[in-house]
Design a protein around this motif. Sequence first.
Motif, short mmCIF file in Angstrom:
data_model
loop_
_atom_site.label_atom_id
_atom_site.label_comp_id
_atom_site.label_asym_id
_atom_site.label_seq_id
_atom_site.Cartn_x
_atom_site.Cartn_y
_atom_site.Cartn_z
N PHE A 175 0.82 -1.22 0.00
CA PHE A 175 0.00 0.00 0.00
C PHE A 175 0.86 1.27 0.00
CE2 PHE A 175 -3.51 -2.76 1.60
CZ PHE A 175 -4.45 -2.44 0.64
N ALA A 176 2.14 1.15 0.36
CA ALA A 176 3.04 2.30 0.29
C ALA A 176 3.18 2.79 -1.15
CB ALA A 176 4.41 1.93 0.87
N LEU A 177 3.19 1.84 -2.11
CA LEU A 177 3.23 2.21 -3.53
C LEU A 177 1.97 3.00 -3.90
CD1 LEU A 177 4.37 2.01 -6.42
CD2 LEU A 177 3.21 -0.21 -6.63
N SER A 178 0.82 2.57 -3.36
CA SER A 178 -0.44 3.27 -3.63
C SER A 178 -0.38 4.70 -3.11
CB SER A 178 -1.61 2.53 -2.97
OG SER A 178 -1.72 1.22 -3.46
N ILE A 179 0.21 4.87 -1.92
CA ILE A 179 0.29 6.19 -1.32
C ILE A 179 1.11 7.14 -2.18
CG2 ILE A 179 1.17 7.48 0.67
CD1 ILE A 179 0.47 5.02 2.39
N VAL A 180 2.27 6.67 -2.62
CA VAL A 180 3.17 7.52 -3.41
C VAL A 180 2.55 7.87 -4.76
CG1 VAL A 180 5.41 7.63 -4.56
CG2 VAL A 180 5.24 6.66 -2.26
N SER A 181 2.03 6.87 -5.48
CA SER A 181 1.50 7.12 -6.82
C SER A 181 0.23 7.96 -6.76
CB SER A 181 1.23 5.80 -7.54
OG SER A 181 0.39 4.96 -6.77
N ALA A 182 -0.63 7.73 -5.76
CA ALA A 182 -1.85 8.55 -5.63
C ALA A 182 -1.50 9.99 -5.28
CB ALA A 182 -2.77 7.94 -4.58
N ALA A 183 -0.46 10.17 -4.47
CA ALA A 183 -0.04 11.53 -4.10
C ALA A 183 0.43 12.29 -5.34
CB ALA A 183 1.06 11.48 -3.06
N VAL A 184 1.18 11.61 -6.21
CA VAL A 184 1.64 12.27 -7.44
C VAL A 184 0.45 12.63 -8.32
CG1 VAL A 184 2.95 11.94 -9.58
CG2 VAL A 184 3.89 11.13 -7.40
N ALA A 185 -0.49 11.67 -8.48
CA ALA A 185 -1.65 11.92 -9.33
C ALA A 185 -2.57 13.01 -8.77
CB ALA A 185 -2.45 10.62 -9.51
N THR A 186 -2.50 13.23 -7.46
CA THR A 186 -3.35 14.25 -6.83
C THR A 186 -2.76 15.65 -6.95
OG1 THR A 186 -4.17 12.64 -5.21
CG2 THR A 186 -4.44 14.97 -4.66
N PHE A 187 -1.48 15.77 -6.63
CA PHE A 187 -0.88 17.09 -6.46
C PHE A 187 -0.07 17.57 -7.66
CE2 PHE A 187 -1.29 15.28 -2.13
CZ PHE A 187 -2.28 16.16 -1.67
N VAL A 188 0.14 16.71 -8.65
CA VAL A 188 0.81 17.11 -9.88
C VAL A 188 -0.23 17.10 -11.00
CG1 VAL A 188 2.60 16.57 -11.56
CG2 VAL A 188 3.00 16.14 -9.11
N LYS A 189 -0.43 18.23 -11.64
CA LYS A 189 -1.41 18.30 -12.73
C LYS A 189 -0.82 17.66 -13.98
CE LYS A 189 -5.09 20.36 -11.10
NZ LYS A 189 -4.78 20.23 -9.70
#
Length: 452
Positions: free
Chosen positions: A311-325
């Motif tokens: 789930f750490a991979l999910s956290i990192v990738s979702a954070a990028v998809a959220t905060f980087v347009k």
Amino acid sequence: MADKQTNALRPFGMRDKIGYALGDFGCNMSFSFISNYMITFFVICMKLDPIVCGMLIFIGKVFDAINDPIVGGLVDASKGGKEGKFKTWIKWASLPLLACSILMFIYVPDAPMGVKIAMCIGLYCLWSLAYTSVNVPYGSMQSVITKEPTERAQLSTWRSIGAMFAQLPLMVIIPLIIFDDNDNPIGSRFIYCVAVMGVLGWIGFYFCRKMTTERIQPQAVQQEKFNYLNTIKAFFKNKNILAVTISSFALMSFIMSVSNTMQYVFMCYFSNTKLISLAGIIAGLPVGVGVVLLKPAIKRFSKKQLCTYPFALSIVSAAVATFVKISNPYVWMIFMGLTIMGSSFYYVLMWALVADCIDFQEQQSGRREESSIYATYSFFRKVAQGACSLIVTVVLKLSAYDTNLDAASQAAGVSDRLYTLSGLMPLIGAVMALVSMHFLYNLTDNATEATK
């Protein structure tokens, strides 16, 4: 007596695995379509207010969740028929499930608002009762097909394979049928899609019953009447089932919300609904990867490790998809795929975790209550599914999405808000899942032993 009967039965094998997979194929032929397209149908095509629709579905899910322990208790108390305790329920409930699935998508856009609201909540409640009457005995049946932990893990894997095959037409074919050339859904086409999928699901249930064998016959306790309150008390004392319940809630309500919200991201932000099919394939690939890699992975890592730390991979990738347009839709799809990739082992193994928790609770309480425990777990999964629908409608509301306008005519800022909120939801879910599994789940792969 029970051992002699078990030894006389056909040994566990590939027939059971395929049959059990076909059961979840049947469930998801109905469930996945309704989960992914019910909001689109009632909000965009039938013109219900998003928050009203979300609240109706949430109320329906609470009703659905309440049904789970009731149906679970009835299943535990039943003697079953010639096919077995659990398969008899699947047999008689699968036809009402098919009928309710079709009725829910009758397209009447000019009906009075009260009629639309009654259709949404009434038909959804009927569908949920039928679905519970199939799904609770189906899920409980894993515990009586085999008692071997490795074989249960195989059943859990094959169950995920069945679900994955059911979602293929949903991801690849359905978007090409229900959306027009201007990226808007066509309300009259939904009922035909759900009818075809429902019939295929009923066929899956039929072969599930014919190919699986209920081998373990629980010993009835004559001295003590069934008391669901005792089951609830034991459930909340069992940190392991609580860990699986919380993480499943996070998966179902937050992480899986992306399968619904991405429709609007492609409609408004990327302005290309033709890519929904490809996005669905990318979102489904991680589960396939989990199925393929599970056998070598389970030899090196415990179920807890495989169901927690990815789930750490999910956290990192979702954070990028959220905060980087991200302006490139293909790059965005990759990050969403990685987000779901982090839950792939969990998705494949969660049913084995539940079966292990059932064994652990039996050891602690001295009672064998497969259906009641599974139904209690399922209660919270159903609430999570309702929360997921509510989350999607809240995302639409917070984004200021106007259901009276088509995708190209939405106000400025709507697409950006949809984009951000669609990534934020799975980010929250991944954090919840990792924390709950790390701090609460402590069973070894022996199922009845806990780590210190």
